[in-house]
Enzyme design. Structure first.
Site: not given
Length: 396
Positions: A116, A123, A187, A189, A219, A223, A226, A239, A243, A330, A344
């Site tokens: 990834d 981003h 995310e 993607e 994804d 947070r 992470q 993560k 997915t 992202t 975001e």
């Protein structure tokens, strides 16, 4: 006129004859390769007589694995033959249209390695400002290479699979604590499905020989997990739990009319990242949260193309093989309504998002997210990417 009676099978619609994505459906207790035509699936094994022995062998199994391994020449030949079949006046022997509403879809290929990337400047700058408010938004390497990490292929799921809220360590006021993630995110993607011969040090000019098709990819990201674990190494448990990708793989060839130059990332590219032809894609994404449209990320704003990403991830001698998958990172644009993550959109959880009249920051149990996308096709047609969807289940 076509023998296919489906109002969605039209060049003005995303899944007309200009798109023809491949997938694997479960019908009558067996898995079979199919191509999507409008809101129907067309199983391919029964069309062996029309396809011919050589092409039929590519799609007679229960996955896309054989087709992925075949290579670019046969991908092109099969797509051309299928276009002839679906646009003919009469149906070929053995043709059966199956409404999508009556079948289940499965992960269409065996995922090999999964990588990834992190290739949207918007981003990356947003994340930098959120996590490092007193520092530079971009780290020094970002403008020189497509930053990425090697992910976990065993937790790549087909669209529609329920996503279980993960457990992990997260930061507490007096040290780490353990429990379900409280800051579960997405995310938005684009994913690239690889095929063709095993190779390393793939040039940007040869990327088309090794990228079979395109999917949407979510994804899912915890947070809080992470943020605690990624010091100093990269994404791991925050993560690797899930997915999601589309059930239908749109051939890269379908996007020929959507090719664009990638934006200048702010540096002179090294030789191995130079492109002789446009390899960016003008894909228009939409993110729906519990049915409400919350974002419209523009893929054409990505600073690195799939060709550059593939060149970078194999330049050290690592191989690309049939079934490998890599994500774009992202997708975010310059405007707030174009940001592709809830991190975001809520600015790190500080500014709630209006989700159909409800104020949210991160995902709650029972929430659903659906990502869709289209691209401009030849002769004013519209090329579709199948949706990627998922609903959050409570932590066990």
């Amino acid at each position: 006129m076509s023998w296919i009676d489906d109002p969605e099978f039209d060049t003005s619609k995303p899944f007309g004859p200009q798109t023809l994505p491949y997938g694997v459906i479960t019908a009558a207790g067996r898995q079979e390769v199919a191509v999507r035509v409008g809101d129907h699936a067309l199983p391919l094994a029964p069309l062996a007589a029309s396809l011919g022995e050589r092409l039929a062998a590519l799609v007679s199994g229960d996955s896309l694995d054989t087709l992925l391994a075949a290579g670019h020449t046969q991908w092109t030949e099969l797509r051309a033959r299928l276009t002839e079949i679906v646009t003919a006046d009469t149906a070929p022997d053995g043709a059966t249209l199956v409404p999508l509403s009556t079948v289940d879809t499965v992960l269409p290929f065996r995922v090999g390695d999964y990588v990834d990337f992190y290739s949207s400047r918007y981003h990356a700058e947003n994340a930098g400002r959120i996590f490092r408010p007193d520092g530079e938004p971009l780290l020094p390497n970002w403008t020189h290479l497509p930053v990425g990490y090697h992910g976990r292929s065993g937790t790549v799921f087909v669209s529609g699979t329920e996503i279980r809220r993960p457990h992990g360590q997260r930061r507490g006021s007096d040290g780490p604590k353990f429990g379900p993630s409280a800051r579960l995110d997405i995310e938005a993607e684009v994913g690239f499905v690889c095929g063709g011969p095993v190779a390393s040090r793939v040039s940007t000019s040869d990327a088309d020989q090794h990228v079979f098709g395109v999917v949407l990819l979510n994804d899912w990201s915890a947070r809080d997990i992470q943020g605690w674990e990624a010091q100093p190494l990269g994404p791991f448990l925050g993560k690797s739990f899930a997915t999601s990708i589309s059930a239908w793989v749109t051939p890269l060839e379908a996007f020929d009319a959507a090719r664009v130059d990638v934006p200048d990332p702010g540096h002179t590219r090294m030789d191995y990242l130079l492109e002789k032809q446009p390899c960016g894609l003008d894909l228009r994404l939409e993110v729906h949260w519990n049915g409400a449209l919350v974002s419209t990320p523009p893929f054409k704003e990505m600073s690195y193309s799939c060709a550059q990403q593939l060149a970078h991830m194999t330049v050290n001698g690592a191989t690309v093989r049939p079934g490998d998958l890599f994500g774009s990172g992202t997708v975010s644009g310059p405007e707030r309504q174009q940001w592709g993550s809830f991190l975001e959109l809520s600015w790190g959880g500080k500014e709630p998002i209006d989700v159909g009249g409800t104020q949210r920051t991160f995902l709650e149990d029972g929430d659903s997210v659906v990502i869709t996308a289209t691209a401009p096709g030849a002769n004013a047609s519209v090329v579709g990417l199948a949706e990627v969807a998922g609903t959050i289940a409570p932590a066990e």
